[in-house]
Enzyme design. Structure first.
Site, PDB file in Angstrom:
ATOM      1  N   ASN A 142       0.805  -1.225   0.000  1.00  0.00           N
ATOM      2  CA  ASN A 142       0.000   0.000   0.000  1.00  0.00           C
ATOM      3  C   ASN A 142       0.843   1.283   0.000  1.00  0.00           C
ATOM      4  O   ASN A 142       0.446   2.279  -0.585  1.00  0.00           O
ATOM      5  CB  ASN A 142      -0.927  -0.023   1.236  1.00  0.00           C
ATOM      6  N   TYR A 144       4.411   8.796 -11.574  1.00  0.00           N
ATOM      7  CA  TYR A 144       3.451   8.079 -10.713  1.00  0.00           C
ATOM      8  C   TYR A 144       2.632   7.088 -11.547  1.00  0.00           C
ATOM      9  O   TYR A 144       2.493   5.915 -11.175  1.00  0.00           O
ATOM     10  CB  TYR A 144       2.547   9.117 -10.043  1.00  0.00           C
ATOM     11  N   ALA A 191       3.329   5.784 -14.454  1.00  0.00           N
ATOM     12  CA  ALA A 191       4.176   4.709 -14.985  1.00  0.00           C
ATOM     13  C   ALA A 191       4.437   3.660 -13.909  1.00  0.00           C
ATOM     14  O   ALA A 191       4.377   2.452 -14.164  1.00  0.00           O
ATOM     15  CB  ALA A 191       5.495   5.287 -15.495  1.00  0.00           C
ATOM     16  N   ALA A 192       4.710   4.116 -12.673  1.00  0.00           N
ATOM     17  CA  ALA A 192       4.978   3.165 -11.586  1.00  0.00           C
ATOM     18  C   ALA A 192       3.733   2.314 -11.308  1.00  0.00           C
ATOM     19  O   ALA A 192       3.823   1.095 -11.120  1.00  0.00           O
ATOM     20  CB  ALA A 192       5.396   3.908 -10.322  1.00  0.00           C
ATOM     21  N   LYS A 193       2.561   2.957 -11.290  1.00  0.00           N
ATOM     22  CA  LYS A 193       1.325   2.208 -10.988  1.00  0.00           C
ATOM     23  C   LYS A 193       0.933   1.288 -12.154  1.00  0.00           C
ATOM     24  O   LYS A 193       0.361   0.218 -11.941  1.00  0.00           O
ATOM     25  CB  LYS A 193       0.184   3.180 -10.669  1.00  0.00           C
TER      26      LYS A 193
HETATM   27  N1  LIG Z   1      -5.280   9.285  -1.788  1.00  0.00           N
HETATM   28  C1  LIG Z   1      -5.533   9.119  -3.083  1.00  0.00           C
HETATM   29  O1  LIG Z   1      -6.244   9.918  -3.698  1.00  0.00           O
HETATM   30  C2  LIG Z   1      -4.973   7.916  -3.808  1.00  0.00           C
HETATM   31  C3  LIG Z   1      -5.438   7.658  -5.095  1.00  0.00           C
HETATM   32  C4  LIG Z   1      -4.959   6.559  -5.792  1.00  0.00           C
HETATM   33  C5  LIG Z   1      -4.014   5.730  -5.210  1.00  0.00           C
HETATM   34  N2  LIG Z   1      -3.562   6.002  -3.958  1.00  0.00           N
HETATM   35  C6  LIG Z   1      -2.535   5.106  -3.411  1.00  0.00           C
HETATM   36  O2  LIG Z   1      -2.914   4.635  -2.144  1.00  0.00           O
HETATM   37  C7  LIG Z   1      -1.743   4.319  -1.376  1.00  0.00           C
HETATM   38  C8  LIG Z   1      -1.875   4.947   0.008  1.00  0.00           C
HETATM   39  O3  LIG Z   1      -1.948   6.352  -0.146  1.00  0.00           O
HETATM   40  P1  LIG Z   1      -2.747   7.307   0.873  1.00  0.00           P
HETATM   41  O4  LIG Z   1      -3.714   8.078   0.064  1.00  0.00           O
HETATM   42  O5  LIG Z   1      -3.209   6.545   2.050  1.00  0.00           O
HETATM   43  O6  LIG Z   1      -1.554   8.310   1.226  1.00  0.00           O
HETATM   44  P2  LIG Z   1      -0.967   8.793   2.632  1.00  0.00           P
HETATM   45  O7  LIG Z   1      -2.054   9.112   3.582  1.00  0.00           O
HETATM   46  O8  LIG Z   1       0.023   9.859   2.238  1.00  0.00           O
HETATM   47  O9  LIG Z   1      -0.202   7.501   3.152  1.00  0.00           O
HETATM   48  C9  LIG Z   1       0.948   7.027   2.490  1.00  0.00           C
HETATM   49  C10 LIG Z   1       1.476   5.839   3.261  1.00  0.00           C
HETATM   50  O10 LIG Z   1       2.698   5.407   2.658  1.00  0.00           O
HETATM   51  C11 LIG Z   1       3.728   5.387   3.650  1.00  0.00           C
HETATM   52  N3  LIG Z   1       4.991   5.806   3.054  1.00  0.00           N
HETATM   53  C12 LIG Z   1       5.216   6.897   2.275  1.00  0.00           C
HETATM   54  N4  LIG Z   1       6.519   6.991   1.966  1.00  0.00           N
HETATM   55  C13 LIG Z   1       7.127   5.929   2.562  1.00  0.00           C
HETATM   56  C14 LIG Z   1       8.467   5.472   2.618  1.00  0.00           C
HETATM   57  N5  LIG Z   1       9.469   6.119   2.001  1.00  0.00           N
HETATM   58  N6  LIG Z   1       8.735   4.337   3.330  1.00  0.00           N
HETATM   59  C15 LIG Z   1       7.747   3.672   3.963  1.00  0.00           C
HETATM   60  N7  LIG Z   1       6.442   4.066   3.952  1.00  0.00           N
HETATM   61  C16 LIG Z   1       6.157   5.179   3.259  1.00  0.00           C
HETATM   62  C17 LIG Z   1       3.280   6.389   4.704  1.00  0.00           C
HETATM   63  O11 LIG Z   1       3.803   6.060   5.977  1.00  0.00           O
HETATM   64  P3  LIG Z   1       4.813   7.042   6.778  1.00  0.00           P
HETATM   65  O12 LIG Z   1       4.381   8.435   6.523  1.00  0.00           O
HETATM   66  O13 LIG Z   1       4.676   6.562   8.172  1.00  0.00           O
HETATM   67  O14 LIG Z   1       6.142   6.746   6.170  1.00  0.00           O
HETATM   68  C18 LIG Z   1       1.772   6.198   4.711  1.00  0.00           C
HETATM   69  O15 LIG Z   1       1.394   5.151   5.562  1.00  0.00           O
HETATM   70  C19 LIG Z   1      -0.552   4.825  -2.190  1.00  0.00           C
HETATM   71  O16 LIG Z   1       0.052   3.752  -2.858  1.00  0.00           O
HETATM   72  C20 LIG Z   1      -1.193   5.773  -3.190  1.00  0.00           C
HETATM   73  O17 LIG Z   1      -0.454   5.889  -4.385  1.00  0.00           O
HETATM   74  C21 LIG Z   1      -4.015   7.068  -3.238  1.00  0.00           C
END
Ligand SMILES: NC(=O)c1ccc[n+]([C@@H]2O[C@H](COP(=O)([O-])OP(=O)(O)OC[C@H]3O[C@@H](n4cnc5c(N)ncnc54)[C@H](OP(=O)(O)O)[C@@H]3O)[C@@H](O)[C@H]2O)c1
Length: 234
Positions: free
Chosen positions: A74, A139, A141-143
């Site tokens: 995640n 982003y 490309a990675a996904k």
């Molecule tokens: N929110 C959206 O609109 C959205 C849309 C599509 C996809 N997503 C995907 O959903 C996933 C979760 O995103 P979210 O929206 O929940 O974002 P978020 O609230 O910013 O959470 C991101 C999570 O990733 C962890 N993280 C970030 N950088 C890290 C690193 N270098 N090492 C280890 N952990 C790391 C953070 O933990 P720490 O801060 O504790 O490191 C946090 O738990 C991601 O893959 C994102 O691409 C989100």
């Protein structure tokens, strides 16, 4: 009591925290991680932007729980920038966290899953990876790469009763979205989403809960767009 053990990356915030709460509520043991600090013994503070740390994380989770039956990749970051502004180090960091580390974690987890003839892998992607997003090429490309991994592993692991799926959220109400959009941009974004709303983190968590269950044993190799309609028609 559920006897399956889960390794979940990015478990203290946003979507990851919702998945953590849902799976704990359902009786799973969940080993979490992120850069945030915590005293929880089923948690490791670690930077997954460095792929070498993937093995350390996997070994800690396995030592703590005895096995990893379910892997949920995640943790991820978003980057919004015209391609001309690409900075090599930022690009590498994003690709490492959003793609390389998940692939490595899969590579460590599958040997035990194969022995047990049971496993579940869920990758959290994005509709940016399935339909593309202007100014978010790294982003996306990675996904998209993650989706290729998901589909290929689903084929490779199908004989072992291991399913591999990807959830592709649209905009979800988390820190990631708050950091990416100011109030005006958020209003404009909601205007173009068919359901006129952001997805809430619990909606992703409920889908995870289904995908890891035995009822979902036939569902594999799929990218599921959970996006309030935003990817429809694209
Ligand atoms: N929110 C959206 O609109 C959205 C849309 C599509 C996809 N997503 C995907 O959903 C996933 C979760 O995103 P979210 O929206 O929940 O974002 P978020 O609230 O910013 O959470 C991101 C999570 O990733 C962890 N993280 C970030 N950088 C890290 C690193 N270098 N090492 C280890 N952990 C790391 C953070 O933990 P720490 O801060 O504790 O490191 C946090 O738990 C991601 O893959 C994102 O691409 C989100």
């Amino acid at each position: 009591m559920n006897t399956k053990n889960v390794l979940l990356t990015g478990s203290k915030k946003g979507i990851g925290l919702a998945i953590y709460s849902e799976l704990k509520h359902r009786g799973y043991r969940v080993f979490g991680c992120g850069r945030s600090k915590s005293d929880d013994s089923d948690y490791l503070s670690i930077d997954l932007g460095d792929p070498k740390n993937a093995k350390t994380l996997y070994d800690c989770a396995k030592e703590a729980m005895g096995s990893v039956d379910i892997l949920i990749n995640n943790a991820g970051i978003y980057m919004y920038s015209p391609i001309e502004n690409t900075k090599p180090q930022e690009l590498l960091n994003l690709i490492n966290l959003n793609f390389v580390t998940p692939q490595l974690l899969c590579s460590y987890a599958v040997s035990d899953m194969k022995k047990n003839l049971w496993g579940r892998i869920i990758n959290i992607g994005s509709i940016s990876g399935s339909v593309g997003e202007a100014y978010a090429s790294a982003y996306s490309a990675a996904k998209a790469g993650l989706l290729g991994l998901t589909k290929s592993l689903a084929l490779e692991l199908a004989p072992y009763n291991i399913t591999v799926n990807q959830i592709n959220p649209g905009w979800v109400d988390t820190n990631l979205a708050q950091d990416a959009l100011n109030d005006e941009e958020k209003k404009e974004t909601i205007d173009i989403i068919p359901q006129k709303r952001f997805i809430e983190p619990y909606e992703i968590a409920k889908l995870c809960s289904y995908l890891v269950s035995d009822d979902a044993k036939g569902l594999t190799g799929q990218g599921i767009n959970l996006c309030a309609g935003l990817s429809c028609g694209a």
